[in-house]
Design a protein around this motif. Sequence first.
Motif: not given
Length: 226
Positions: A27-28, A30-31, A63-64, A67
Amino acid sequence: MIDSADTPAALTPDLRRSVLDLLNEAVSAEYHSFVGHILISNPYLPPGTDKDMEVLERIRDEENVSTKALLVQLARYRAGPTIRAFRWWKHDLNFLGLDFLVVRAAEIAKAESARAEKALARVPVEDPELRATFASVAAAKRRHAEELGKLAAQRGKERKARRDAAFASTSVPLKKPSAAAPAAKPAAGAPVAPGAPKLPGAPSAPRLPGAPTPPKPPGAPSAPKP
């Protein structure tokens, strides 16, 4: 509230902790992606790079999506995300040329694809839904690395051509120093020029006080008597 049918299979505490670490790491990534950093950094768009921005925006949209899929998996494990520190905080990208940033993004995308593949290998087989999510993220990373790699190769050639042209028009050619001509050797049988004669009456070099008198050179041996 998540239905019990959606909860993952019972895992040991250590394995569950490992899954949560994998999810938070993904998650990190991608974010806090490098592509996202480019898009908010107001990069300079050299002529011919307008389409590059569209490619980066589409990658950011994907990417979102990744996520959100990873956050769903965290919810299945009844855990909230722990976003790690922004990795690119030392990288000031403001007003850098997009052609340069695309080349850098391709290098990072290749490394990110390798990281996603390693993360997929660590996902426990006991949770096929989680594995499917990580497989989808890894596939997206491979696609991004391939697309950005092709774009970066093109932009890299263009940048090199511009640098070579600028160097050719502004550089000053330096002449190489000519090698000293070797001294001509005297012809065989030619007389050798004598050294400089000693001026008459010229004093000899002074001798230091107390210095011993240098020995005289030995004389020629006398001829034996018959």
